[in-house]
Write a protein that holds these residues in place. Structure first.
Motif, PDB file in Angstrom:
ATOM      1  N   GLN A 136      -0.515  55.985  34.135  1.00 27.55           N
ATOM      2  CA  GLN A 136      -1.201  57.269  34.281  1.00 27.55           C
ATOM      3  C   GLN A 136      -2.689  57.073  34.557  1.00 27.55           C
ATOM      4  O   GLN A 136      -3.278  57.776  35.386  1.00 27.55           O
ATOM      5  N   ILE A 137      -3.285  56.106  33.858  1.00 29.24           N
ATOM      6  CA  ILE A 137      -4.710  55.801  34.086  1.00 29.24           C
ATOM      7  C   ILE A 137      -4.908  55.291  35.512  1.00 29.24           C
ATOM      8  O   ILE A 137      -5.867  55.683  36.211  1.00 29.24           O
ATOM      9  N   GLU A 138      -3.994  54.396  35.947  1.00 26.65           N
ATOM     10  CA  GLU A 138      -4.105  53.866  37.318  1.00 26.65           C
ATOM     11  C   GLU A 138      -3.945  54.990  38.345  1.00 26.65           C
ATOM     12  O   GLU A 138      -4.687  55.035  39.341  1.00 26.65           O
ATOM     13  N   GLU A 139      -2.976  55.881  38.113  1.00 25.90           N
ATOM     14  CA  GLU A 139      -2.789  57.001  39.046  1.00 25.90           C
ATOM     15  C   GLU A 139      -4.005  57.916  39.058  1.00 25.90           C
ATOM     16  O   GLU A 139      -4.423  58.389  40.116  1.00 25.90           O
ATOM     17  N   GLY A 159       5.734  52.551  26.503  1.00 26.90           N
ATOM     18  CA  GLY A 159       4.749  53.575  26.146  1.00 26.90           C
ATOM     19  C   GLY A 159       3.353  53.199  26.615  1.00 26.90           C
ATOM     20  O   GLY A 159       2.623  54.028  27.183  1.00 26.90           O
ATOM     21  N   ILE A 160       2.972  51.937  26.385  1.00 28.72           N
ATOM     22  CA  ILE A 160       1.659  51.474  26.848  1.00 28.72           C
ATOM     23  C   ILE A 160       1.627  51.412  28.369  1.00 28.72           C
ATOM     24  O   ILE A 160       0.627  51.768  29.008  1.00 28.72           O
ATOM     25  N   ARG A 161       2.746  50.958  28.960  1.00 32.08           N
ATOM     26  CA  ARG A 161       2.807  50.862  30.421  1.00 32.08           C
ATOM     27  C   ARG A 161       2.669  52.239  31.055  1.00 32.08           C
ATOM     28  O   ARG A 161       1.989  52.401  32.081  1.00 32.08           O
ATOM     29  N   LEU A 162       3.308  53.249  30.444  1.00 37.32           N
ATOM     30  CA  LEU A 162       3.196  54.613  30.959  1.00 37.32           C
ATOM     31  C   LEU A 162       1.752  55.085  30.921  1.00 37.32           C
ATOM     32  O   LEU A 162       1.250  55.667  31.891  1.00 37.32           O
ATOM     33  N   PRO A 200       1.968  58.420  19.783  1.00 38.41           N
ATOM     34  CA  PRO A 200       0.609  58.012  20.160  1.00 38.41           C
ATOM     35  C   PRO A 200       0.548  57.649  21.647  1.00 38.41           C
ATOM     36  O   PRO A 200       1.528  57.159  22.220  1.00 38.41           O
ATOM     37  N   LEU A 201      -0.602  57.909  22.258  1.00 35.52           N
ATOM     38  CA  LEU A 201      -0.761  57.576  23.672  1.00 35.52           C
ATOM     39  C   LEU A 201      -0.604  56.081  23.898  1.00 35.52           C
ATOM     40  O   LEU A 201       0.028  55.651  24.866  1.00 35.52           O
ATOM     41  N   VAL A 202      -1.179  55.280  22.999  1.00 37.49           N
ATOM     42  CA  VAL A 202      -1.099  53.823  23.120  1.00 37.49           C
ATOM     43  C   VAL A 202      -0.568  53.270  21.797  1.00 37.49           C
ATOM     44  O   VAL A 202      -1.339  53.036  20.866  1.00 37.49           O
ATOM     45  N   PRO A 203       0.757  53.067  21.673  1.00 41.40           N
ATOM     46  CA  PRO A 203       1.338  52.608  20.402  1.00 41.40           C
ATOM     47  C   PRO A 203       1.148  51.105  20.210  1.00 41.40           C
ATOM     48  O   PRO A 203       1.980  50.302  20.632  1.00 41.40           O
ATOM     49  N   GLN A 204       0.055  50.712  19.562  1.00 38.59           N
ATOM     50  CA  GLN A 204      -0.243  49.288  19.396  1.00 38.59           C
ATOM     51  C   GLN A 204      -0.260  48.840  17.935  1.00 38.59           C
ATOM     52  O   GLN A 204      -0.007  47.684  17.650  1.00 38.59           O
ATOM     53  N   PHE A 206      -0.499  43.686  20.402  1.00 35.33           N
ATOM     54  CA  PHE A 206      -0.048  44.588  19.345  1.00 35.33           C
ATOM     55  C   PHE A 206      -0.538  44.085  17.989  1.00 35.33           C
ATOM     56  O   PHE A 206      -0.634  42.877  17.761  1.00 35.33           O
ATOM     57  N   SER A 207      -0.855  45.033  17.118  1.00 39.47           N
ATOM     58  CA  SER A 207      -1.156  44.722  15.717  1.00 39.47           C
ATOM     59  C   SER A 207       0.108  45.023  14.908  1.00 39.47           C
ATOM     60  O   SER A 207       0.491  46.182  14.765  1.00 39.47           O
TER      61      SER A 207
END
Length: 439
Positions: free
Chosen positions: A291-294, A284-287, A151-155, A184-185
């Motif tokens: 990417q969003i910041e870039e 994974g979330i940081r990546l 998942p793009l955002v594994p929460q 995280f949930s």
């Protein structure tokens, strides 16, 4: 006479057992090496270890015997075996051991174990593990879970672990106190993490997760925080196949440094420890955030360049326009001046005419509004008078009354029946009357 002859050939059970003990002692004077499977094992309070050993042919028991490791030997043997194999002696394990064959008149045949060769058990476990991997390869399951996209955002994380495991506590703390403040949930599905029932317990947890699979992004299986023993459950075929076929990515953090288990091999991602799994999820979330910041920075840079180019182009066009206007104005000033005067005069006349027309319209609108308001006011007064005259209290002041029977308004003689009570409401009170006759 015959009975006396037969009786003279009998020996006692004790004598028979003594003969058997002597035969066993004569034929097995030294220790011998034996291969058997542990069917049961327990240690008593004195430190002695008692085993039930079996030999099988296609899962059918064809031989069975008792064995003992006395406390004096058991501690050193178990330590040596565990250090060499990473496993404790347990049920279902095949071992090669040196034992003295003994026979006791009361306790029967038993084996007194003196030594255990851990290399045989290591090879046996390796063989079973190899067979499991080969079967998974034949069934195209080894890489199946790895083919799933993370998942793009594994929460939303489903956790399979023991709630008392130190590794579970480390994992939770590491996630919940991450330096980025990510939320995280986390849902725990309890399972045994070692022992014979562990594989069944973990499969049951996976099946529970599957029933509510839309609630989760991925599954983590974590152990860690203690001894590296009792990990053979993670080489189990049924458990490995369940993980391989699972519809969500599975991440393992079993917390051991030896060779990968089969579960590690079929999982989407393998990490050594639970905290490493937590770091993996955070990364994974940081990546994704990076990417969003870039992307945001790229948009800003592109927008800045676009604005700068547009500003330069616009400034150049303005300069050209300004130069052109100056040239035009220098040649046509008088013409534009005359047109400007005419335009002003025409505008003044146009606005004056429209102002007068607007004033007339406003006067008409005001007159209409005043008329409509007066009509509405008159209707309101008439309605107030109507409501006043038809108010029940005012009607009763003029001599009218209200008759009810059984709580309902009495509007017709047909409603009244002989013997029934009628309530008549007047201005100052009620009158109860009984129907005797009606006409």
């Amino acid at each position: 006479m015959v009975n006396q002859m037969i009786a003279s050939q009998f020996i006692s059970l004790y004598d028979l057992c003594v003969l058997i003990r002597k035969v066993v002692g004569d034929n097995f004077p030294e220790y011998i090496w034996i291969v058997a499977e542990i069917a049961n094992i327990k240690e008593n309070q004195n430190g002695h270890c008692y085993l039930e050993l079996v030999d099988k042919n296609e899962e059918k028991v064809i031989a069975q015997a008792r064995a003992t490791i006395w406390a004096y030997n058991y501690r050193s043997l178990s330590y040596k075996f565990e250090k060499a194999t990473g496993e404790t002696l347990k049920r279902g394990m095949k071992i090669l051991f040196s034992a003295q064959v003994q026979y006791h008149e009361v306790y029967g045949l038993s084996l007194n174990i003196k030594d255990i060769d851990p290399t045989y058990s290591t090879g046996e476990m390796a063989r079973k593990k190899r067979e499991t991997v080969e079967r998974l390869l034949r069934e195209n399951l080894l890489e199946l879970n790895k083919s799933l996209l993370l998942p793009l955002v594994p929460q939303r994380i489903a956790i399979i672990s023991s709630p008392t495991a130190a590794g579970y506590g480390d994992f939770m703390t590491h996630l919940q106190e991450n330096s980025y403040g990510y939320q995280f949930s986390l849902s725990l599905f309890q399972a045994l993490m070692q022992g014979e029932e562990a594989s069944f317990s973990i499969i049951a947890a996976l099946q529970k997760i599957k029933k509510q699979i839309d609630l989760f992004d991925l599954v983590v299986i974590i152990r860690g925080g203690g001894s590296q023993i009792d990990l053979s459950c993670f080489d189990d075929y049924e458990l490995s196949a369940e993980i391989a076929r699972f519809p969500l990515p599975v991440v393992t953090g079993i917390g051991h440094e030896r060779d990968d288990t089969v579960v590690d091999m079929v999982a989407h991602t393998k990490k050594k420890t639970p905290t490493a799994v937590a770091d993996f999820l955070i990364s994974g979330i940081r990546l994704f955030e990076t990417q969003i910041e870039e992307l945001q920075n790229s948009i800003i840079r592109y927008s800045d360049r676009l604005l700068e180019n547009s500003r330069f182009s616009l400034q150049e066009n303005l300069n050209n326009l300004n130069h052109a206007l100056k040239n035009i104005l220098s040649h046509t000033f008088s013409t534009y001046q005359l047109l400007a005067i005419r335009f002003c005069l025409a505008s003044r006349k146009y606005f004056s005419d429209h102002q007068n027309r607007l004033s007339l319209i406003l006067q008409k609108v005001n007159a209409v509004f005043r008329q409509k308001f007066q009509e509405a006011k008159n209707k309101h007064l008439l309605l107030e008078q109507f409501m006043y005259h038809f108010n029940p209290i005012n009607l009763m002041k003029r001599g009218f009354s209200i008759a009810r029977m059984n709580g309902n308004l009495l509007t017709s003689v047909k409603q009244a029946k002989s013997g029934q009570i009628i309530t008549t409401q007047l201005l100052d009170g009620l009158i109860l009357s009984k129907v005797e006759d009606k006409s």
